[in-house]
Design a protein around this motif. Structure first.
Motif, PDB file in Angstrom:
ATOM      1  N   ARG A 276      49.152  35.222  47.897  1.00 35.02           N
ATOM      2  CA  ARG A 276      48.591  35.469  49.221  1.00 35.02           C
ATOM      3  C   ARG A 276      49.682  35.876  50.215  1.00 35.02           C
ATOM      4  NH1 ARG A 276      44.034  31.958  52.364  1.00 35.02           N
ATOM      5  NH2 ARG A 276      44.191  32.979  54.396  1.00 35.02           N
ATOM      6  N   GLU A 277      50.811  35.186  50.183  1.00 40.73           N
ATOM      7  CA  GLU A 277      51.907  35.515  51.093  1.00 40.73           C
ATOM      8  C   GLU A 277      52.409  36.935  50.862  1.00 40.73           C
ATOM      9  OE1 GLU A 277      54.850  32.518  50.521  1.00 40.73           O
ATOM     10  OE2 GLU A 277      53.634  30.928  51.442  1.00 40.73           O
ATOM     11  N   ARG A 278      52.496  37.337  49.609  1.00 36.39           N
ATOM     12  CA  ARG A 278      52.965  38.696  49.293  1.00 36.39           C
ATOM     13  C   ARG A 278      51.962  39.741  49.785  1.00 36.39           C
ATOM     14  NH1 ARG A 278      56.163  39.709  44.936  1.00 36.39           N
ATOM     15  NH2 ARG A 278      55.812  41.876  45.577  1.00 36.39           N
ATOM     16  N   MET A 279      50.687  39.495  49.585  1.00 35.22           N
ATOM     17  CA  MET A 279      49.662  40.444  50.004  1.00 35.22           C
ATOM     18  C   MET A 279      49.577  40.533  51.528  1.00 35.22           C
ATOM     19  SD  MET A 279      48.028  42.021  47.482  1.00 35.22           S
ATOM     20  CE  MET A 279      46.286  42.288  47.859  1.00 35.22           C
ATOM     21  N   GLU A 280      49.650  39.390  52.192  1.00 36.69           N
ATOM     22  CA  GLU A 280      49.579  39.395  53.660  1.00 36.69           C
ATOM     23  C   GLU A 280      50.804  40.073  54.270  1.00 36.69           C
ATOM     24  OE1 GLU A 280      46.789  35.529  54.616  1.00 36.69           O
ATOM     25  OE2 GLU A 280      48.958  35.247  54.473  1.00 36.69           O
ATOM     26  N   LYS A 281      51.957  39.890  53.650  1.00 37.79           N
ATOM     27  CA  LYS A 281      53.165  40.549  54.134  1.00 37.79           C
ATOM     28  C   LYS A 281      53.049  42.056  54.000  1.00 37.79           C
ATOM     29  CE  LYS A 281      58.188  40.704  53.490  1.00 37.79           C
ATOM     30  NZ  LYS A 281      59.358  40.161  52.724  1.00 37.79           N
ATOM     31  N   ALA A 282      52.415  42.508  52.912  1.00 38.07           N
ATOM     32  CA  ALA A 282      52.310  43.948  52.654  1.00 38.07           C
ATOM     33  C   ALA A 282      51.206  44.613  53.461  1.00 38.07           C
ATOM     34  CB  ALA A 282      52.079  44.188  51.159  1.00 38.07           C
ATOM     35  N   PHE A 283      50.076  43.914  53.676  1.00 41.75           N
ATOM     36  CA  PHE A 283      48.895  44.578  54.237  1.00 41.75           C
ATOM     37  C   PHE A 283      48.345  43.932  55.504  1.00 41.75           C
ATOM     38  CE2 PHE A 283      48.888  45.045  49.555  1.00 41.75           C
ATOM     39  CZ  PHE A 283      49.211  46.395  49.502  1.00 41.75           C
ATOM     40  N   GLY A 284      48.889  42.806  55.908  1.00 42.82           N
ATOM     41  CA  GLY A 284      48.486  42.189  57.161  1.00 42.82           C
ATOM     42  C   GLY A 284      47.000  41.888  57.232  1.00 42.82           C
ATOM     43  N   ALA A 285      46.399  42.227  58.363  1.00 43.83           N
ATOM     44  CA  ALA A 285      45.002  41.882  58.616  1.00 43.83           C
ATOM     45  C   ALA A 285      44.013  42.707  57.799  1.00 43.83           C
ATOM     46  CB  ALA A 285      44.696  42.053  60.101  1.00 43.83           C
ATOM     47  N   ARG A 286      44.504  43.693  57.071  1.00 43.34           N
ATOM     48  CA  ARG A 286      43.594  44.522  56.271  1.00 43.34           C
ATOM     49  C   ARG A 286      43.133  43.809  54.995  1.00 43.34           C
ATOM     50  NH1 ARG A 286      45.340  50.599  55.520  1.00 43.34           N
ATOM     51  NH2 ARG A 286      43.096  50.748  55.204  1.00 43.34           N
ATOM     52  N   VAL A 287      43.780  42.703  54.661  1.00 39.12           N
ATOM     53  CA  VAL A 287      43.414  41.961  53.452  1.00 39.12           C
ATOM     54  C   VAL A 287      42.870  40.594  53.849  1.00 39.12           C
ATOM     55  CG1 VAL A 287      45.751  41.052  53.147  1.00 39.12           C
ATOM     56  CG2 VAL A 287      44.228  41.183  51.197  1.00 39.12           C
ATOM     57  N   SER A 288      41.786  40.160  53.174  1.00 37.46           N
ATOM     58  CA  SER A 288      41.154  38.863  53.447  1.00 37.46           C
ATOM     59  C   SER A 288      41.099  38.042  52.168  1.00 37.46           C
ATOM     60  CB  SER A 288      39.731  39.057  53.987  1.00 37.46           C
ATOM     61  OG  SER A 288      39.739  39.786  55.194  1.00 37.46           O
ATOM     62  N   PHE A 289      41.323  36.725  52.303  1.00 38.19           N
ATOM     63  CA  PHE A 289      41.330  35.820  51.162  1.00 38.19           C
ATOM     64  C   PHE A 289      40.276  34.728  51.331  1.00 38.19           C
ATOM     65  CE2 PHE A 289      45.437  37.712  50.833  1.00 38.19           C
ATOM     66  CZ  PHE A 289      45.787  37.640  49.493  1.00 38.19           C
ATOM     67  N   ALA A 290      39.604  34.389  50.249  1.00 37.34           N
ATOM     68  CA  ALA A 290      38.717  33.231  50.259  1.00 37.34           C
ATOM     69  C   ALA A 290      39.559  31.963  50.283  1.00 37.34           C
ATOM     70  CB  ALA A 290      37.823  33.236  49.023  1.00 37.34           C
ATOM     71  N   GLU A 291      39.007  30.900  50.854  1.00 38.08           N
ATOM     72  CA  GLU A 291      39.665  29.603  50.764  1.00 38.08           C
ATOM     73  C   GLU A 291      39.686  29.157  49.296  1.00 38.08           C
ATOM     74  OE1 GLU A 291      41.243  27.930  53.211  1.00 38.08           O
ATOM     75  OE2 GLU A 291      40.876  29.789  54.295  1.00 38.08           O
ATOM     76  N   PRO A 292      40.671  28.345  48.897  1.00 33.29           N
ATOM     77  CA  PRO A 292      40.782  27.950  47.489  1.00 33.29           C
ATOM     78  C   PRO A 292      39.496  27.407  46.882  1.00 33.29           C
ATOM     79  CG  PRO A 292      42.752  27.306  48.661  1.00 33.29           C
ATOM     80  CD  PRO A 292      41.801  27.848  49.700  1.00 33.29           C
ATOM     81  N   VAL A 293      38.711  26.630  47.658  1.00 31.19           N
ATOM     82  CA  VAL A 293      37.492  26.028  47.105  1.00 31.19           C
ATOM     83  C   VAL A 293      36.466  27.088  46.720  1.00 31.19           C
ATOM     84  CG1 VAL A 293      36.320  25.733  49.332  1.00 31.19           C
ATOM     85  CG2 VAL A 293      35.816  24.165  47.425  1.00 31.19           C
ATOM     86  N   LEU A 294      36.523  28.259  47.343  1.00 33.82           N
ATOM     87  CA  LEU A 294      35.586  29.334  47.018  1.00 33.82           C
ATOM     88  C   LEU A 294      36.279  30.510  46.329  1.00 33.82           C
ATOM     89  CD1 LEU A 294      33.199  29.443  50.116  1.00 33.82           C
ATOM     90  CD2 LEU A 294      32.804  28.439  47.867  1.00 33.82           C
ATOM     91  N   SER A 295      37.504  30.302  45.886  1.00 35.31           N
ATOM     92  CA  SER A 295      38.204  31.344  45.133  1.00 35.31           C
ATOM     93  C   SER A 295      37.887  31.248  43.645  1.00 35.31           C
ATOM     94  CB  SER A 295      39.719  31.225  45.341  1.00 35.31           C
ATOM     95  OG  SER A 295      40.075  31.510  46.667  1.00 35.31           O
ATOM     96  N   GLY A 296      37.892  30.025  43.120  1.00 36.42           N
ATOM     97  CA  GLY A 296      37.602  29.837  41.702  1.00 36.42           C
ATOM     98  C   GLY A 296      36.121  29.972  41.411  1.00 36.42           C
ATOM     99  N   ASP A 297      35.770  29.748  40.163  1.00 31.98           N
ATOM    100  CA  ASP A 297      34.366  29.863  39.753  1.00 31.98           C
ATOM    101  C   ASP A 297      33.505  28.896  40.554  1.00 31.98           C
ATOM    102  OD1 ASP A 297      35.360  31.645  37.984  1.00 31.98           O
ATOM    103  OD2 ASP A 297      34.885  30.505  36.166  1.00 31.98           O
ATOM    104  N   ASN A 298      32.391  29.401  41.079  1.00 28.39           N
ATOM    105  CA  ASN A 298      31.492  28.564  41.871  1.00 28.39           C
ATOM    106  C   ASN A 298      30.125  29.227  41.968  1.00 28.39           C
ATOM    107  OD1 ASN A 298      31.167  30.013  44.715  1.00 28.39           O
ATOM    108  ND2 ASN A 298      33.301  30.264  44.092  1.00 28.39           N
ATOM    109  N   ALA A 299      29.111  28.441  42.322  1.00 27.58           N
ATOM    110  CA  ALA A 299      27.749  28.950  42.426  1.00 27.58           C
ATOM    111  C   ALA A 299      27.380  29.356  43.846  1.00 27.58           C
ATOM    112  CB  ALA A 299      26.762  27.884  41.930  1.00 27.58           C
ATOM    113  N   VAL A 300      28.291  29.173  44.785  1.00 21.19           N
ATOM    114  CA  VAL A 300      27.976  29.463  46.182  1.00 21.19           C
ATOM    115  C   VAL A 300      27.653  30.937  46.375  1.00 21.19           C
ATOM    116  CG1 VAL A 300      28.908  29.541  48.525  1.00 21.19           C
ATOM    117  CG2 VAL A 300      29.261  27.515  47.106  1.00 21.19           C
TER     118      VAL A 300
END
Length: 315
Positions: A276-300
């Motif tokens: 995440r740190e590498r991606m945010e450094k490279a692309f700033g606000a153009r990249v969005s990340f899910a919180e860890p609880v919703l990054s892995g496999d889930n039914a949400v």
């Protein structure tokens, strides 16, 4: 307000979720499949068995927190990816329960793919569900999939995913789990390897060749094994994650040269703080990340898509 039930039975976890059409997760349950120490996953027959055994009890737990008679629609992941021929037996367990639940409740059933669920969960987590109505790039980086997708709003109401890049062989999660196995970390190893890597000094890692947004990670296992022989565990963990980050950042740069749109990051590997740190450094606000609880496999995400389809059909 209406409520939807989502069911996902991946090769890593059994998960259930209730979502309301106002945009909130009401409750969720998740249980990782039991993997013996030293093993890298389960056979499909074993995964199917564990899902089948776990679902009744998990539904009972969910029912103790939420009156399932309020469910207006059921969503289920029926296959790994939204492409012809995509199939894994483990999804049969969730599909069977979902079809039975929809029939007993006399509500509609919406079948989606596991990958589409990941994308929807990430969009929800970042507070950007509106992305699902437009065009964007999405990474699905997990134990079994490492794809860079061009995602557009499909005519069927679901994300239309076209693979434009990613790994040509070994998935990023497989490399990370193999590195974790060398270090004696639990499976899946992503969270533990990331925590260990943050104890190490910055590491350049290996730079795989990336062409037309695609790269190979199969040779990286030898690089990781060599690092394991010469470096401290934390430095080896950092090396593995920085190597994945090098490939992902470069592929993203190439894709963004072709498509002027935001990037959404989904999948368990994308929960890595190093990545995440590498991606945010490279692309700033153009990249969005899910919180860890919703990054892995889930039914949400599955429940989110069911809610969107239910609301669309009501119009």
């Amino acid at each position: 307000m209406s409520y939807t039930l989502g069911i996902d039975t991946s090769n890593y976890a059994t998960s259930l979720a209730v979502f309301d059409t106002a945009g909130e997760v009401v409750c969720a349950k998740k249980r990782f499949l039991p993997v013996k120490e030293g093993q890298l996953g389960l056979r499909q027959s074993d995964a199917l068995f564990h899902h089948t055994a776990a679902l009744p009890g998990m539904l009972a737990e969910l029912g103790a927190e939420f009156a399932l008679t309020q469910i207006a629609a059921v969503g289920v992941s029926e296959k790994p990816r939204p492409v012809e021929g995509s199939y894994m037996p483990c999804f049969l367990a969730g599909e069977s329960v979902a079809r039975s639940a929809a029939h007993l409740l006399s509500v509609p059933l919406f079948a989606v793919s596991h990958q589409q669920g990941h994308i929807a969960a990430a969009a929800l987590s970042t507070g950007r569900l509106e992305l699902l109505d437009g065009t964007f790039l999405a990474w699905h980086l997990s134990g079994g999939t490492s794809e860079l997708l061009l995602v557009q709003a499909g005519a069927d109401g679901l994300p239309d995913c076209t693979c434009i890049g990613g790994t040509t062989d070994l998935a990023a999660g497989q490399l990370i789990d193999r590195a974790g196995a060398l270090l004696g970390l639990p499976f899946p190893s992503g969270a533990a390897l990331d925590k260990l890597a943050l104890e190490a000094a910055p590491e350049k890692g290996y730079r795989p060749k990336v062409a037309d947004c695609r790269f190979s990670l199969s040779g990286m296992q030898n690089q990781v094994e060599n690092k394991y022989k010469t470096a401290e565990p934390a430095q080896m963990a950092r090396f593995a994650l920085e190597t994945v980050a090098n490939a992902v950042v470069k592929a993203t740069e190439q894709a963004m040269g072709q498509y002027d749109c935001p990037v959404l990051c989904a999948g368990g590997v994308m929960a890595s703080r190093v990545l995440r740190e590498r991606m945010e450094k490279a692309f700033g606000a153009r990249v969005s990340f899910a919180e860890p609880v919703l990054s892995g496999d889930n039914a949400v995400g599955v429940a989110v898509l069911a809610a969107r389809l239910y609301e669309r059909d009501k119009m």
